[in-house]
Design an enzyme around this catalytic site. Structure first.
Site, PDB file in Angstrom:
ATOM      1  N   ASP A  27       5.402 -55.353  76.862  1.00 21.47           N
ATOM      2  CA  ASP A  27       5.110 -56.878  77.306  1.00 21.47           C
ATOM      3  C   ASP A  27       5.751 -57.035  78.545  1.00 21.47           C
ATOM      4  O   ASP A  27       6.768 -56.220  78.988  1.00 21.47           O
ATOM      5  CB  ASP A  27       5.466 -57.715  76.203  1.00 21.47           C
ATOM      6  N   ASP A  29       6.251 -60.774  80.667  1.00 18.54           N
ATOM      7  CA  ASP A  29       7.149 -61.927  80.726  1.00 18.54           C
ATOM      8  C   ASP A  29       8.179 -62.126  79.501  1.00 18.54           C
ATOM      9  O   ASP A  29       7.545 -62.092  78.428  1.00 18.54           O
ATOM     10  CB  ASP A  29       6.415 -63.170  80.941  1.00 18.54           C
ATOM     11  N   ASP A 202       8.584 -59.915  73.131  1.00 22.22           N
ATOM     12  CA  ASP A 202       9.809 -61.206  72.977  1.00 22.22           C
ATOM     13  C   ASP A 202       9.290 -62.416  72.211  1.00 22.22           C
ATOM     14  O   ASP A 202      10.299 -63.341  72.089  1.00 22.22           O
ATOM     15  CB  ASP A 202      10.072 -61.357  74.518  1.00 22.22           C
TER      16      ASP A 202
END
Length: 257
Positions: A27, A29, A202
């Site tokens: 991932d 961001d 996240d």
């Protein structure tokens, strides 16, 4: 079942999923890069570009980006580099050979104006139009979180869409697509096929990715604190993720040396 992840000890990835045998799905961001108030302000630094280039080479190309962003935006962030990628939560795919799966057209047409009107009534909000997905960012006004989530959730339900909650964002997307499906599509093709999948994300938008990777016997890692997640391991933040990826690369260099 969701639970508290185990802290990944330094060098843990090298033991669990060495680059010679694993496929890495990352991932962006909040995982590789810190989240910015404005999505367009995010850009990869030279150190990250070098790290990803070396990791991809060491994994024989089995490294991909998995994001809620459009692939076009990922290319902007990581220019001049391009990677295999699953964008828009799996709605669009770019395979290692350059072939692509395009996102569906017209999915968001019925909700685009209602979302624009809602954001216009709350000037501190920000509407991000990704074409096949629409996101309302409320990082500047966190007190509007409940209002945004309730509105977006009701609108999504009415139109048969899915409202994905992320970090200070509510995103409407096609219910048929998620990051787990994006990873699955890439994993079924060279150079990812036959390798152990690793996914590092996240937030809630990454949970389907964790679920898929777990089902394949792979390694799921969540960056940031979480008391309930499908990820089995945890790193503190993007800086910790980079350090762990650097150790992963260093361990391979040590073995070869």
């Amino acid at each position: 079942m969701a639970g508290a992840p185990l802290a990944l000890s330094p060098g843990g990835l090298a033991e669990l999923a060495p680059l010679s045998k694993a496929a890495y799905f990352l991932d962006v961001d909040g995982t590789l890069l810190e989240i910015k108030p404005r999505p367009e302000d995010v850009i990869a630094d030279a150190g990250l570009l070098t790290l990803l280039t070396e990791l991809a080479a060491a994994a024989q190309g089995a490294l991909a980006l998995v994001s809620g962003r459009k692939i076009e935006d990922l290319d902007r962030i990581f220019a001049p580099l391009t990677f295999p990628a699953a964008g828009l939560h799996g709605a669009e795919i770019r395979f290692a050979d350059g072939t692509r799966v395009a996102p569906p057209e017209g999915t968001m047409d019925k909700v685009r104006q209602p979302l624009a009107d809602f954001v216009a009534a709350h000037p501190a909000l920000r509407l991000e139009d990704k074409g096949a997905a629409l996101a309302i960012h409320f990082r500047q006004v966190p007190d509007l979180a409940e209002t945004v989530l309730n509105f977006a959730g009701a609108l999504a339900k009415h139109h048969g869409l899915f409202m994905q909650e992320g970090k200070m964002v509510a995103e409407l997307k096609d219910a048929l697509h998620d990051k787990g499906q994006g990873i699955a599509a890439l994993l079924a093709t060279p150079p990812f096929s036959g390798r152990l999948p690793v996914f590092i994300g996240d937030d809630r938008t990454d949970e389907n990715g964790f679920l898929f990777v777990n089902a394949q016997g792979g390694v799921s890692v969540r960056a940031g604190s979480a008391t309930a997640t499908q990820a089995r391991y945890q790193l503190r933040d993007p800086d910790d993720v980079r350090k762990e990826l650097q150790q992963l690369l260093s361990s391979l260099k040590t073995m070869r040396g």
